[in-house]
Design a protein around this motif. Structure first.
Motif, PDB file in Angstrom:
ATOM      1  N   GLU A   1      60.275  51.345   0.967  1.00 41.31           N
ATOM      2  CA  GLU A   1      60.882  51.588  -0.345  1.00 41.31           C
ATOM      3  C   GLU A   1      61.263  50.234  -0.908  1.00 41.31           C
ATOM      4  O   GLU A   1      62.181  49.596  -0.399  1.00 41.31           O
ATOM      5  CB  GLU A   1      62.119  52.484  -0.230  1.00 41.31           C
ATOM      6  N   GLY A   2      60.557  49.786  -1.923  1.00 40.12           N
ATOM      7  CA  GLY A   2      60.814  48.442  -2.459  1.00 40.12           C
ATOM      8  C   GLY A   2      60.465  47.418  -1.396  1.00 40.12           C
ATOM      9  O   GLY A   2      59.341  47.365  -0.913  1.00 40.12           O
ATOM     10  N   GLN A   3      61.438  46.636  -0.980  1.00 38.92           N
ATOM     11  CA  GLN A   3      61.214  45.591   0.010  1.00 38.92           C
ATOM     12  C   GLN A   3      61.663  45.993   1.411  1.00 38.92           C
ATOM     13  O   GLN A   3      61.541  45.211   2.342  1.00 38.92           O
ATOM     14  CB  GLN A   3      61.959  44.306  -0.407  1.00 38.92           C
ATOM     15  N   ALA A   4      62.200  47.205   1.575  1.00 37.08           N
ATOM     16  CA  ALA A   4      62.751  47.606   2.873  1.00 37.08           C
ATOM     17  C   ALA A   4      62.016  48.809   3.444  1.00 37.08           C
ATOM     18  O   ALA A   4      61.577  49.691   2.708  1.00 37.08           O
ATOM     19  CB  ALA A   4      64.228  47.945   2.712  1.00 37.08           C
ATOM     20  N   TRP A   5      61.909  48.840   4.762  1.00 40.45           N
ATOM     21  CA  TRP A   5      61.374  50.000   5.463  1.00 40.45           C
ATOM     22  C   TRP A   5      62.541  50.914   5.816  1.00 40.45           C
ATOM     23  O   TRP A   5      63.583  50.453   6.291  1.00 40.45           O
ATOM     24  CB  TRP A   5      60.634  49.566   6.728  1.00 40.45           C
ATOM     25  N   GLN A   6      62.355  52.215   5.555  1.00 35.76           N
ATOM     26  CA  GLN A   6      63.389  53.199   5.849  1.00 35.76           C
ATOM     27  C   GLN A   6      62.796  54.339   6.669  1.00 35.76           C
ATOM     28  O   GLN A   6      61.641  54.720   6.481  1.00 35.76           O
ATOM     29  CB  GLN A   6      63.974  53.788   4.557  1.00 35.76           C
ATOM     30  N   LEU A   7      63.616  54.876   7.535  1.00 37.50           N
ATOM     31  CA  LEU A   7      63.205  55.994   8.362  1.00 37.50           C
ATOM     32  C   LEU A   7      63.236  57.267   7.525  1.00 37.50           C
ATOM     33  O   LEU A   7      64.270  57.647   6.984  1.00 37.50           O
ATOM     34  CB  LEU A   7      64.134  56.125   9.569  1.00 37.50           C
ATOM     35  N   ARG A   8      62.082  57.912   7.408  1.00 40.73           N
ATOM     36  CA  ARG A   8      61.942  59.108   6.560  1.00 40.73           C
ATOM     37  C   ARG A   8      62.047  60.396   7.379  1.00 40.73           C
ATOM     38  O   ARG A   8      62.567  61.393   6.928  1.00 40.73           O
ATOM     39  CB  ARG A   8      60.589  59.037   5.842  1.00 40.73           C
ATOM     40  N   TYR A   9      61.520  60.373   8.613  1.00 39.26           N
ATOM     41  CA  TYR A   9      61.529  61.554   9.477  1.00 39.26           C
ATOM     42  C   TYR A   9      61.530  61.107  10.928  1.00 39.26           C
ATOM     43  O   TYR A   9      60.907  60.100  11.278  1.00 39.26           O
ATOM     44  CB  TYR A   9      60.284  62.406   9.204  1.00 39.26           C
ATOM     45  N   HIS A  10      62.229  61.860  11.774  1.00 40.04           N
ATOM     46  CA  HIS A  10      62.260  61.561  13.205  1.00 40.04           C
ATOM     47  C   HIS A  10      62.217  62.868  13.981  1.00 40.04           C
ATOM     48  O   HIS A  10      62.807  63.859  13.565  1.00 40.04           O
ATOM     49  CB  HIS A  10      63.528  60.780  13.564  1.00 40.04           C
ATOM     50  N   GLN A  11      61.514  62.843  15.117  1.00 41.55           N
ATOM     51  CA  GLN A  11      61.475  64.027  15.979  1.00 41.55           C
ATOM     52  C   GLN A  11      61.476  63.605  17.423  1.00 41.55           C
ATOM     53  O   GLN A  11      60.820  62.641  17.815  1.00 41.55           O
ATOM     54  CB  GLN A  11      60.226  64.862  15.701  1.00 41.55           C
ATOM     55  N   GLY A  12      62.223  64.347  18.238  1.00 42.43           N
ATOM     56  CA  GLY A  12      62.233  64.156  19.683  1.00 42.43           C
ATOM     57  C   GLY A  12      61.739  65.419  20.367  1.00 42.43           C
ATOM     58  O   GLY A  12      62.122  66.522  19.974  1.00 42.43           O
ATOM     59  N   THR A  13      60.886  65.261  21.368  1.00 42.37           N
ATOM     60  CA  THR A  13      60.336  66.389  22.107  1.00 42.37           C
ATOM     61  C   THR A  13      60.575  66.161  23.591  1.00 42.37           C
ATOM     62  O   THR A  13      60.239  65.093  24.100  1.00 42.37           O
ATOM     63  CB  THR A  13      58.809  66.503  21.841  1.00 42.37           C
TER      64      THR A  13
END
Length: 129
Positions: free
Chosen positions: A111-123
């Motif tokens: 997003e713009g100049q930064a990376w952001q965590l959009r989704y996370h999953q643990g199995t």
């Protein structure tokens, strides 16, 4: 930071991911809000869904870093501004040995100049032994 070299991006996203494990440093709400996309959500190891507000509130209140080891990181670039990071984690037991093994996947969006965590999953995963 917007690394374009695949190795730089891999190292950058791995560093951001591990920061969320807050090794020795509690995460403050402001930093978490910068790391987590406005539409962030996750499905935890338990199978329960969590929204951004719940995760920010929880992680910002954890004062003792969890005993988590992460390994086997892989990165797949899905689009110029979208990357999938997968890895294995193990929460250590009181005796220092591995306890809960988890396969994890994180979808990172620039997003713009930064990376952001959009989704996370643990199995839940079987032991890697």
């Amino acid at each position: 930071m917007t690394p374009d070299d695949p190795q730089d991006l891999f190292a950058h996203l791995q560093l951001l991911e591990v920061e969320l494990h807050h090794p020795g440093v509690p995460c403050d709400a402001e930093r978490l809000e910068a790391l987590l996309h406005a539409d962030f959500h996750e499905v935890g190891r338990s199978g329960r869904p969590y929204d951004r507000a719940t995760v920010v509130r929880y992680l910002s209140q954890v004062l003792t870093p969890p005993a988590v080891d992460s390994c086997d990181f892989r990165l797949e670039r899905l689009a110029p501004d979208l990357a999938l990071l997968s890895y294995r984690s193990a929460q250590r037991a009181a005796d220092g040995g591995p306890a809960l093994q988890t396969l994890r996947v994180s979808l990172w969006k620039r997003e713009g100049q930064a990376w952001q965590l959009r989704y996370h999953q643990g199995t839940p995963a079987a032991s890697a032994d």
